[in-house]
Design an enzyme around this catalytic site. Sequence first.
Site, mmCIF file in Angstrom:
data_model
loop_
_atom_site.group_PDB
_atom_site.id
_atom_site.type_symbol
_atom_site.label_atom_id
_atom_site.label_comp_id
_atom_site.label_asym_id
_atom_site.label_seq_id
_atom_site.Cartn_x
_atom_site.Cartn_y
_atom_site.Cartn_z
ATOM 1 N N GLN A 58 -36.773 46.660 87.284
ATOM 2 C CA GLN A 58 -35.405 47.353 87.264
ATOM 3 C C GLN A 58 -35.510 48.372 86.613
ATOM 4 O O GLN A 58 -35.160 48.632 85.557
ATOM 5 C CB GLN A 58 -34.297 46.169 86.752
ATOM 6 C CG GLN A 58 -33.204 46.379 86.982
ATOM 7 C CD GLN A 58 -32.704 46.604 88.540
ATOM 8 O OE1 GLN A 58 -33.290 45.658 89.280
ATOM 9 N NE2 GLN A 58 -31.712 47.349 88.882
ATOM 10 N N PHE A 59 -35.924 49.507 87.368
ATOM 11 C CA PHE A 59 -36.062 50.728 86.613
ATOM 12 C C PHE A 59 -34.805 51.315 86.304
ATOM 13 O O PHE A 59 -34.416 52.196 85.322
ATOM 14 C CB PHE A 59 -36.807 51.830 87.448
ATOM 15 C CG PHE A 59 -35.942 52.448 88.581
ATOM 16 C CD1 PHE A 59 -35.261 53.879 88.393
ATOM 17 C CD2 PHE A 59 -35.731 51.691 89.668
ATOM 18 C CE1 PHE A 59 -34.630 54.256 89.226
ATOM 19 C CE2 PHE A 59 -34.967 52.507 90.742
ATOM 20 C CZ PHE A 59 -34.045 53.702 90.524
ATOM 21 N N THR A 60 -33.899 50.920 86.860
ATOM 22 C CA THR A 60 -32.147 51.661 86.402
ATOM 23 C C THR A 60 -31.981 51.250 85.103
ATOM 24 O O THR A 60 -31.059 51.800 84.431
ATOM 25 C CB THR A 60 -31.222 51.087 87.317
ATOM 26 O OG1 THR A 60 -31.158 49.551 87.488
ATOM 27 C CG2 THR A 60 -31.440 51.291 88.559
#
Length: 132
Positions: free
Chosen positions: A75-77
């Site tokens: 989950q890069f966010t």
Amino acid sequence: MVQRVSRAKVTVEGRVTGEIGPGLMILLGVGKEDTSQVAGAMAEKVANLRIFEDEQGKMNRSLLDVKGSALVVSQFTLYGDARGQRRPSYITAGAAGAGEEVVRGVFGGAAQAGNCGRKRDFSGDDVRGVGE
């Protein structure tokens, strides 16, 4: 981010790519500086966190103790930085290929630590966890 779940699943274009019963859903933000060594240490830490209740209702049991599963989702966010601006910057987030390596390290580390981890595709369009 670690969340206790009674079940969790990830779907990509309507196809389930990862699913677990009771255990942990791990939304993993991977940074540019993260390595597979960091991933191994993180897996060990998460697998041994005492966040499940024992017979007295105290949080004294780990994922290993309850024989739970882990669903690791890249989950890069989670690396979004909106300090002083209205549009988040993802400059410190790791590249997709690097993120996959680290997530594999966490997944592999969790599996080696003794729980029955599950992994999913990185392009998930629907991540659902049912909390406890």
